[in-house]
Structures are given as structure tokens and as C-alpha cells.
Design an enzyme around this catalytic site. Structure first.
Site, short mmCIF file in Angstrom:
data_model
loop_
_atom_site.label_atom_id
_atom_site.label_comp_id
_atom_site.label_asym_id
_atom_site.label_seq_id
_atom_site.Cartn_x
_atom_site.Cartn_y
_atom_site.Cartn_z
N ASP A 1 47.90 9.54 -37.81
CA ASP A 1 47.56 8.26 -38.43
C ASP A 1 46.85 8.49 -39.76
O ASP A 1 46.56 9.63 -40.13
CB ASP A 1 46.73 7.38 -37.47
CG ASP A 1 45.64 8.17 -36.75
OD1 ASP A 1 45.29 9.27 -37.22
OD2 ASP A 1 45.12 7.68 -35.74
N ASP B 1 37.87 2.35 -26.34
CA ASP B 1 38.59 1.21 -25.78
C ASP B 1 40.00 1.62 -25.36
O ASP B 1 40.88 0.77 -25.22
CB ASP B 1 38.66 0.07 -26.81
CG ASP B 1 39.36 0.49 -28.10
OD1 ASP B 1 39.75 1.68 -28.23
OD2 ASP B 1 39.55 -0.37 -28.98
N HIS C 1 42.17 3.27 -27.10
CA HIS C 1 43.23 3.33 -28.10
C HIS C 1 43.73 4.76 -28.26
O HIS C 1 43.02 5.73 -27.97
CB HIS C 1 42.81 2.69 -29.43
CG HIS C 1 41.81 3.43 -30.25
ND1 HIS C 1 40.53 2.98 -30.49
CD2 HIS C 1 41.90 4.60 -30.92
CE1 HIS C 1 39.90 3.83 -31.27
NE2 HIS C 1 40.70 4.82 -31.54
N GLU D 1 45.57 -0.04 -31.19
CA GLU D 1 44.50 -0.77 -30.51
C GLU D 1 45.06 -1.53 -29.31
O GLU D 1 46.28 -1.70 -29.19
CB GLU D 1 43.88 -1.77 -31.49
CG GLU D 1 43.24 -1.15 -32.72
CD GLU D 1 41.87 -0.54 -32.44
OE1 GLU D 1 41.56 -0.22 -31.28
OE2 GLU D 1 41.10 -0.37 -33.41
C1 GLP Z 1 40.09 7.56 -34.07
C2 GLP Z 1 41.44 8.25 -34.27
C3 GLP Z 1 42.04 8.67 -32.94
C4 GLP Z 1 40.97 9.35 -32.12
C5 GLP Z 1 39.90 8.37 -31.75
C6 GLP Z 1 38.76 9.01 -30.96
O1 GLP Z 1 40.12 6.19 -34.18
N1 GLP Z 1 42.38 7.50 -35.00
O2 GLP Z 1 43.16 9.51 -33.15
O3 GLP Z 1 41.54 9.88 -30.94
O4 GLP Z 1 39.36 7.78 -32.91
O5 GLP Z 1 37.94 9.71 -31.84
P1 GLP Z 1 36.81 10.71 -31.40
O6 GLP Z 1 37.52 11.94 -30.95
O7 GLP Z 1 36.01 10.93 -32.64
O8 GLP Z 1 36.05 10.07 -30.32
#
Ligand code: GLP
Length: 261
Positions: free
Chosen positions: A68, A137, A139, A144
Site C-alpha cells: 500500500d 481493527d 485491517h 478498513e
Molecule cells: C498500517 C499498514 C498495514 C499494517 C498495519 C499495522 O496501517 N498499512 O500494512 O499491517 O498498519 O501496523 P503495525 O505493524 O505498525 O501495527
């Protein structure tokens, strides 16, 4: 799904690095799918450590696709996912920018960015192993809750919670972009192997809902249940809400070596 409850984030990183290196050893032209966020960082550090110690397979033929990207950041912004992946992993592995692909968030590229990214993924032959984190959440990438389980790469609007969660990478929450480009859940499902990493207590409820709850667009990560080859590596706190945690560990402990992950 294979769920592997581990003790620590370090163990998650070591096993995840093993999985990625195994794919690259088997297929020197492998296509790696890379996630950003904090969770994969210890894995990326472990891959770099092994590479610098001369213990890693060659990455000379490897290509990478990011999951992304933020929309609206100036080109080269240090928190863009393209810059993050280069800094945290691919530069150190000697994978040049020409072999790291991401969806195009520029104003000119944006209208066609989803279709073009899907075409580039297809032209590369698809992703061999896709590293994934999970949002608080549930995602997945930037899909989302409410995202179609069959979605493709497209622009999405972040929720307030995700913008607050990601504010730690910016000066303030107001600096976190509202819009993003993200691989869809259907895009992610086309990767040949999904490697979901989850560490810390903040992921426990989301992980349990994703792997033990119902398949629903309200819990985007539950789409993993549709994929034939999923490996979930979770530390003790992220695995804390799994009802069948003891069984998953028993399965892993009794697994024959030849099966691998
Ligand atoms: C972001 C990214 C995701 C990631 C998620 C969790 O929003 N777009 O790809 O898995 O957050 O992030 P973290 O690993 O920092 O908790």
C-alpha cells in the site's frame, strides 16, 4: 491456516526470515510482497543481518511489491511506504529501486493506479510470499472494515483510528494522509503464501477475530480463512486471545521437519 504461537517478537522475526529466505533459495527470481508498519521491522532487520553476515541467499533476481501507499505526501517523503521499504530493507539487501514496485500515488498516476498495479503484479507472475501485519481493527494492508473481500488495488479513505495509530510516524495526526492506495483483499488472496505477523497485546483481539471469528468484511483480516496457504506467526501477547492456542502449538511442535512452513 497454520497458526504458530511463539514466545517473543524475536522468535517471530527469526521464523519469518526463515520463511522468506526459503522462498528466495527455491526461486532466485522470487517476488516478495512487503508490508510496512512496526511489526515486520524486526524481520527486516534479521534479513539484513543475515545478508550482511554472508548467510543469506542472493537477492540479485528478487523483485518486490509493496502492499500500500499514502496519497498526498510529497515525492520522497520519508514516511511514504516506498521510502520506508527502501530504508528498512531493500537498499540494504541490494535490491535496486527498479525492482521495488508500489502503487503510483502521484496526482497524474492516481486515476489509473489501481489497474496499473494489478497489471504489474500479474506481469511479474504474482507474489510468492506476502508479508502482512494486522491493524488493531483487523485491517489488512489499508483495507478498513467494510472493504470488499474480493477488492482489488484502489484508493481508500483511512478511519480515524488508523490515522491515530499511524500518527506516531508523523509530527501529528493532522499530518497523516486521509487517502491511500492499497492492494485489495482479493489482490492479497492471489499471493501464493500469506505470512501474517502479529506481536503485542494490541493485536490479540483482532487476530482472534480474524482466524477464529466469522468470515466477514467487518473483519478484513478474516479473508485469510479463504486462502490455502496461510502462516500466522504470533508472539505470546498477540496470541493471548486465541481459544485454540494450545492446539495450534501442539500441531506446530509435532510437525515433521520436511513440511516446513
Ligand atoms: C498500517 C499498514 C498495514 C499494517 C498495519 C499495522 O496501517 N498499512 O500494512 O499491517 O498498519 O501496523 P503495525 O505493524 O505498525 O501495527
Amino acid at each position: 491456516m497454520e497458526i504458530v504461537p511463539l514466545e517473543s517478537a524475536e522468535q517471530v522475526a527469526v521464523l519469518a526470515a526463515d520463511v522468506i529466505e526459503t522462498v528466495v533459495r527455491r526461486r532466485p527470481g522470487a517476488v516478495l510482497g512487503l508490508a510496512t508498519g512496526s511489526t515486520p521491522l524486526p524481520t527486516y532487520r534479521e534479513l539484513v543481518r543475515r545478508h550482511e553476515a554472508g548467510l543469506a541467499p542472493s537477492y540479485d533476481g528478487v523483485r518486490c511489491f509493496t502492499l500500500d501507499e499514502y496519497v498526498g505526501l510529497p515525492a520522497g517523503h520519508p514516511e511514504s511506504y516506498r521510502a520506508t521499504i527502501a530504508r528498512e530493507l531493500t537498499d540494504a539487501l541490494g535490491i535496486g529501486a527498479d525492482r521495488v514496485h508500489g502503487p503510483d500515488p502521484t496526482p497524474d498516476g492516481l486515476p489509473m493506479a489501481g489497474e496499473r498495479y494489478e497489471a504489474a503484479l500479474e506481469a511479474a507472475g504474482g507474489v510468492d510470499v506476502q508479508v502482512l501485519g494486522i491493524g488493531g481493527d483487523a485491517h489488512l494492508a489499508f483495507n478498513e472494515p467494510g472493504s470488499s473481500l474480493g477488492s482489488r488495488t484502489r484508493m481508500k479513505t483511512l478511519t480515524e483510528q488508523t490515522r491515530r495509530d499511524n500518527a506516531r510516524f508523523f509530527d501529528s495526526v493532522d499530518d497523516v494522509p486521509r487517502h491511500v492506495l492499497t492492494q485489495g483483499l482479493g489482490t492479497i488472496l492471489r499471493a501464493r503464501h500469506l505470512l501474517l505477523l502479529a506481536t503485542g497485546p494490541g493485536k490479540a483481539a483482532a487476530l482472534a477475530a480474524a482466524v477464529e471469528g466469522p468470515l466477514t468484511a467487518s473483519c478484513p483480516a478474516s479473508v485469510l480463512q479463504l486462502h490455502p496457504h496461510v502462516t500466522v506467526l504470533a508472539d505470546a501477547s498477540a496470541a493471548g486471545a486465541l481459544a485454540r492456542r494450545a492446539h495450534y502449538r501442539e500441531v506446530y511442535d509435532a510437525k515433521p521437519e520436511w513440511q516446513g512452513l
